[in-house]
Design a protein around this motif. Sequence first.
Motif, PDB file in Angstrom:
ATOM      1  N   VAL A   1      -5.911  -0.943  12.849  1.00 18.06           N
ATOM      2  CA  VAL A   1      -7.281  -1.240  12.434  1.00 18.06           C
ATOM      3  C   VAL A   1      -7.711  -2.517  13.133  1.00 18.06           C
ATOM      4  CG1 VAL A   1      -8.804  -1.768  10.512  1.00 18.06           C
ATOM      5  CG2 VAL A   1      -6.921  -0.154  10.187  1.00 18.06           C
ATOM      6  N   ILE A   2      -8.873  -2.498  13.742  1.00 17.26           N
ATOM      7  CA  ILE A   2      -9.427  -3.685  14.391  1.00 17.26           C
ATOM      8  C   ILE A   2     -10.538  -4.225  13.493  1.00 17.26           C
ATOM      9  CG2 ILE A   2     -10.577  -4.598  16.450  1.00 17.26           C
ATOM     10  CD1 ILE A   2      -9.339  -2.217  17.980  1.00 17.26           C
ATOM     11  N   GLY A   3     -10.307  -5.398  12.917  1.00 17.21           N
ATOM     12  CA  GLY A   3     -11.250  -5.992  11.984  1.00 17.21           C
ATOM     13  C   GLY A   3     -10.658  -6.088  10.595  1.00 17.21           C
ATOM     14  N   SER A   4     -10.682  -7.301   9.997  1.00 17.30           N
ATOM     15  CA  SER A   4     -10.050  -7.515   8.698  1.00 17.30           C
ATOM     16  C   SER A   4     -11.053  -7.743   7.581  1.00 17.30           C
ATOM     17  CB  SER A   4      -9.085  -8.707   8.770  1.00 17.30           C
ATOM     18  OG  SER A   4      -9.795  -9.925   8.960  1.00 17.30           O
ATOM     19  N   GLY A   5     -12.309  -7.336   7.804  1.00 13.80           N
ATOM     20  CA  GLY A   5     -13.289  -7.371   6.726  1.00 13.80           C
ATOM     21  C   GLY A   5     -13.059  -6.218   5.767  1.00 13.80           C
ATOM     22  N   ILE A   6     -14.009  -5.987   4.876  1.00 15.87           N
ATOM     23  CA  ILE A   6     -13.800  -4.991   3.831  1.00 15.87           C
ATOM     24  C   ILE A   6     -13.690  -3.581   4.402  1.00 15.87           C
ATOM     25  CG2 ILE A   6     -16.266  -4.668   3.338  1.00 15.87           C
ATOM     26  CD1 ILE A   6     -13.243  -4.636   0.882  1.00 15.87           C
ATOM     27  N   VAL A   7     -14.367  -3.275   5.499  1.00 19.33           N
ATOM     28  CA  VAL A   7     -14.246  -1.941   6.093  1.00 19.33           C
ATOM     29  C   VAL A   7     -12.845  -1.752   6.664  1.00 19.33           C
ATOM     30  CG1 VAL A   7     -15.174  -0.327   7.787  1.00 19.33           C
ATOM     31  CG2 VAL A   7     -16.718  -1.902   6.605  1.00 19.33           C
ATOM     32  N   GLY A   8     -12.352  -2.751   7.381  1.00 24.78           N
ATOM     33  CA  GLY A   8     -11.004  -2.662   7.930  1.00 24.78           C
ATOM     34  C   GLY A   8      -9.949  -2.627   6.847  1.00 24.78           C
ATOM     35  N   LEU A   9     -10.087  -3.480   5.820  1.00 20.33           N
ATOM     36  CA  LEU A   9      -9.116  -3.491   4.730  1.00 20.33           C
ATOM     37  C   LEU A   9      -9.118  -2.162   3.986  1.00 20.33           C
ATOM     38  CD1 LEU A   9      -9.548  -7.063   3.194  1.00 20.33           C
ATOM     39  CD2 LEU A   9      -7.819  -6.274   4.817  1.00 20.33           C
ATOM     40  N   GLY A  10     -10.298  -1.561   3.843  1.00 21.75           N
ATOM     41  CA  GLY A  10     -10.377  -0.275   3.169  1.00 21.75           C
ATOM     42  C   GLY A  10      -9.572   0.795   3.882  1.00 21.75           C
ATOM     43  N   HIS A  11      -9.667   0.840   5.198  1.00 25.10           N
ATOM     44  CA  HIS A  11      -8.892   1.819   5.972  1.00 25.10           C
ATOM     45  C   HIS A  11      -7.400   1.507   5.918  1.00 25.10           C
ATOM     46  CE1 HIS A  11     -12.867   2.812   7.591  1.00 25.10           C
ATOM     47  NE2 HIS A  11     -12.337   3.971   7.914  1.00 25.10           N
ATOM     48  N   ALA A  12      -7.057   0.232   6.012  1.00 21.30           N
ATOM     49  CA  ALA A  12      -5.644  -0.140   5.943  1.00 21.30           C
ATOM     50  C   ALA A  12      -5.054   0.229   4.587  1.00 21.30           C
ATOM     51  CB  ALA A  12      -5.486  -1.640   6.206  1.00 21.30           C
ATOM     52  N   TRP A  13      -5.807  -0.003   3.522  1.00 20.00           N
ATOM     53  CA  TRP A  13      -5.338   0.314   2.170  1.00 20.00           C
ATOM     54  C   TRP A  13      -5.151   1.820   1.994  1.00 20.00           C
ATOM     55  CZ3 TRP A  13      -8.714   0.434  -2.795  1.00 20.00           C
ATOM     56  CH2 TRP A  13      -7.890   0.497  -3.932  1.00 20.00           C
ATOM     57  N   ALA A  14      -6.176   2.582   2.390  1.00 19.44           N
ATOM     58  CA  ALA A  14      -6.089   4.038   2.245  1.00 19.44           C
ATOM     59  C   ALA A  14      -4.911   4.601   3.025  1.00 19.44           C
ATOM     60  CB  ALA A  14      -7.400   4.678   2.709  1.00 19.44           C
ATOM     61  N   ALA A  15      -4.684   4.094   4.229  1.00 19.75           N
ATOM     62  CA  ALA A  15      -3.575   4.594   5.050  1.00 19.75           C
ATOM     63  C   ALA A  15      -2.229   4.181   4.475  1.00 19.75           C
ATOM     64  CB  ALA A  15      -3.721   4.073   6.481  1.00 19.75           C
ATOM     65  N   ALA A  16      -2.130   2.936   4.014  1.00 23.59           N
ATOM     66  CA  ALA A  16      -0.861   2.462   3.456  1.00 23.59           C
ATOM     67  C   ALA A  16      -0.483   3.240   2.204  1.00 23.59           C
ATOM     68  CB  ALA A  16      -0.950   0.972   3.159  1.00 23.59           C
ATOM     69  N   LEU A  17      -1.471   3.599   1.393  1.00 21.98           N
ATOM     70  CA  LEU A  17      -1.194   4.388   0.196  1.00 21.98           C
ATOM     71  C   LEU A  17      -0.689   5.785   0.544  1.00 21.98           C
ATOM     72  CD1 LEU A  17      -4.158   3.426  -2.165  1.00 21.98           C
ATOM     73  CD2 LEU A  17      -1.781   2.658  -2.295  1.00 21.98           C
ATOM     74  N   GLN A  18      -0.982   6.241   1.750  1.00 18.54           N
ATOM     75  CA  GLN A  18      -0.474   7.530   2.220  1.00 18.54           C
ATOM     76  C   GLN A  18       0.913   7.397   2.841  1.00 18.54           C
ATOM     77  OE1 GLN A  18      -3.396   9.122   4.930  1.00 18.54           O
ATOM     78  NE2 GLN A  18      -5.018   9.191   3.383  1.00 18.54           N
ATOM     79  N   GLY A  19       1.437   6.181   2.845  1.00  9.83           N
ATOM     80  CA  GLY A  19       2.761   5.955   3.404  1.00  9.83           C
ATOM     81  C   GLY A  19       2.784   5.712   4.895  1.00  9.83           C
ATOM     82  N   LEU A  20       1.614   5.433   5.488  1.00 15.07           N
ATOM     83  CA  LEU A  20       1.555   5.217   6.930  1.00 15.07           C
ATOM     84  C   LEU A  20       1.900   3.774   7.277  1.00 15.07           C
ATOM     85  CD1 LEU A  20      -1.723   7.183   7.801  1.00 15.07           C
ATOM     86  CD2 LEU A  20       0.632   8.016   7.704  1.00 15.07           C
ATOM     87  N   LYS A  21       2.403   3.590   8.474  1.00 13.03           N
ATOM     88  CA  LYS A  21       2.699   2.253   8.993  1.00 13.03           C
ATOM     89  C   LYS A  21       1.437   1.715   9.651  1.00 13.03           C
ATOM     90  CE  LYS A  21       5.981  -0.283  11.916  1.00 13.03           C
ATOM     91  NZ  LYS A  21       6.337  -1.239  10.849  1.00 13.03           N
ATOM     92  N   VAL A  22       0.945   0.574   9.155  1.00 15.08           N
ATOM     93  CA  VAL A  22      -0.397   0.098   9.501  1.00 15.08           C
ATOM     94  C   VAL A  22      -0.332  -1.333  10.023  1.00 15.08           C
ATOM     95  CG1 VAL A  22      -2.747  -0.282   8.646  1.00 15.08           C
ATOM     96  CG2 VAL A  22      -1.343   1.552   7.663  1.00 15.08           C
ATOM     97  N   ALA A  23      -1.167  -1.616  11.035  1.00 11.86           N
ATOM     98  CA  ALA A  23      -1.367  -2.982  11.528  1.00 11.86           C
ATOM     99  C   ALA A  23      -2.859  -3.260  11.601  1.00 11.86           C
ATOM    100  CB  ALA A  23      -0.728  -3.173  12.895  1.00 11.86           C
ATOM    101  N   VAL A  24      -3.230  -4.496  11.283  1.00  9.63           N
ATOM    102  CA  VAL A  24      -4.625  -4.943  11.345  1.00  9.63           C
ATOM    103  C   VAL A  24      -4.710  -6.103  12.322  1.00  9.63           C
ATOM    104  CG1 VAL A  24      -6.581  -5.895  10.064  1.00  9.63           C
ATOM    105  CG2 VAL A  24      -5.055  -4.225   8.959  1.00  9.63           C
TER     106      VAL A  24
END
Length: 388
Positions: free
Chosen positions: A7-30
Motif C-alpha cells: 500500500v502506498i500512503g498511510s492515511g485512512i485510505v491506505g490503512l483501511g486497505h492494509a487492515w482489510a488485507a491483514a485480516l485476510q491473513g495477507l502479508k502487507v507493507a505500507v
Amino acid sequence: MKYDLIVIGSGIVGLGHAWAAALQGLKVAVFETNSRAEGASIRNFGMIWPVGQPAGAARELALRNRELWLQLGKAAGFAVEECGSLFLAHHPDELAVLQEFIDTEASHGLNAELCLPHIVKQMMPAVNTNNLQGGMFSPGELRVTPQTAISMATAYLADTLNVEFYFNSTVVKVASGEILTSANKVWHASKIVIASGAYYESLFPAAYSQECLHICKLQMLLTAPQPIGWKLGPHMASGPSLRHYPAFENCPSMTELRNRISKNMPEFDRFGIHIMASQNENGELILGDSHEYNDDIEPFDKSEINNLIIREIQKILNIPDFSISRTWNGLYAKLPKNMFFVREIRPDVLIVNGFGGNGMSLALAAAETIMQNWNSATTCEINYEPSF
C-alpha cells in the motif's frame, strides 16, 4: 522481500486497505513519503458522517464504515465516541429542508428526528436560541481525534497484525508486481494499492490528468481548551451546511435556501463556507470550514475566511473561550458526482482515490469492499462508483 499487498500512503485510505488485507491473513507493507501521515486524514474534524451521504449505496457504505470505526477503535485502543450530529436551523427555509429530509426516503437508515428549539437547547446548551427554528438530531455520527486515531491504528496494524511500515520512503515508480523507492530499492508484491490522496500525480501524471480531479483546499481553526466540564455535545452543523451535502440536494426547499445565501451571504458561496464545530478529546473546539478549488487555491490562508467562520460561529454558539490556538489548511482530491474511484492502472495495481472530504466517512468500508472483490473477482477490473 515479497508481499501479498503493498500500500502506498498511510492515511485512512491506505490503512483501511492494509487492515482489510491483514485480516485476510495477507502479508502487507505500507510505504509513506513522510515520517507519519500528514495529509487530509489528520487535518479534519474527526467526524464519521453517515448523515452527509445520500440514501442508497453511499449511505449503506457509510453505515458499514461506522461499524468498522467502532471495531478498529476497540482493537487499537483509541476512543470512538458515539456522539451523533445536530443540524441547527435558524431560518425557516433551513427547517423546511430538514423536515423534507425527515419525511422522505432521503433519511433512510439514520433514525434522525426533528427537534423543537427547547430540545435543541437541551442537547446543546451552548446554542444561541435567537431566531432558532429547531434542528435535526442524527444519532449515527461518530467522533475521533484524527491524529490519535491514525497513530494508534498504525501501531495496532504494526504490532498486532504484523503490517510492515516503511516511513520516509518515497515511491518513485510502480509496475505490476514491484515498486521502486527513491533509495533505489525494489520491493515486490502480488498486488499494489496506491492510496496517496491528492499526491498520486507524481507517479502517473497522464492518468491523473485524465481523471479531471478537483483539488479542494479547506481552512480550519482550533480553539483553546474549554473550561473543565464544558461540553459542546453532538457534532454541530449550521443551516448553510445543508447545501454542501448531497444527502439534502433533492429537498424542495433547498432552492430557496441556496438563493437566500447567494443573495445575503455571497462570501459563503465565493469561499464555499459552511459552518461546523466539534469538540476533541482535549476539550478544544475544531471550527470550519471553507472550500476553494483548483485555480482559486493559493499557498497562503485567507484571514477573511477565518474571520467569516468565527463570525458565524459566534452568532449561533455561546462558547466560553473563543481564543484561537491554531489554524491550518488541508487538501483533498475530489471526483465530481462520484463517491470515490478505483482504477486498475497496471495489472494488479489499483489507484483508490477521489474521496473528497468523505475519507473518514467511507474509506474503511470502501477498502473492505475492494479487497473482498479483488480477491474473489475473475478479472482485475474493479469498478465501484455509485453516483451521487
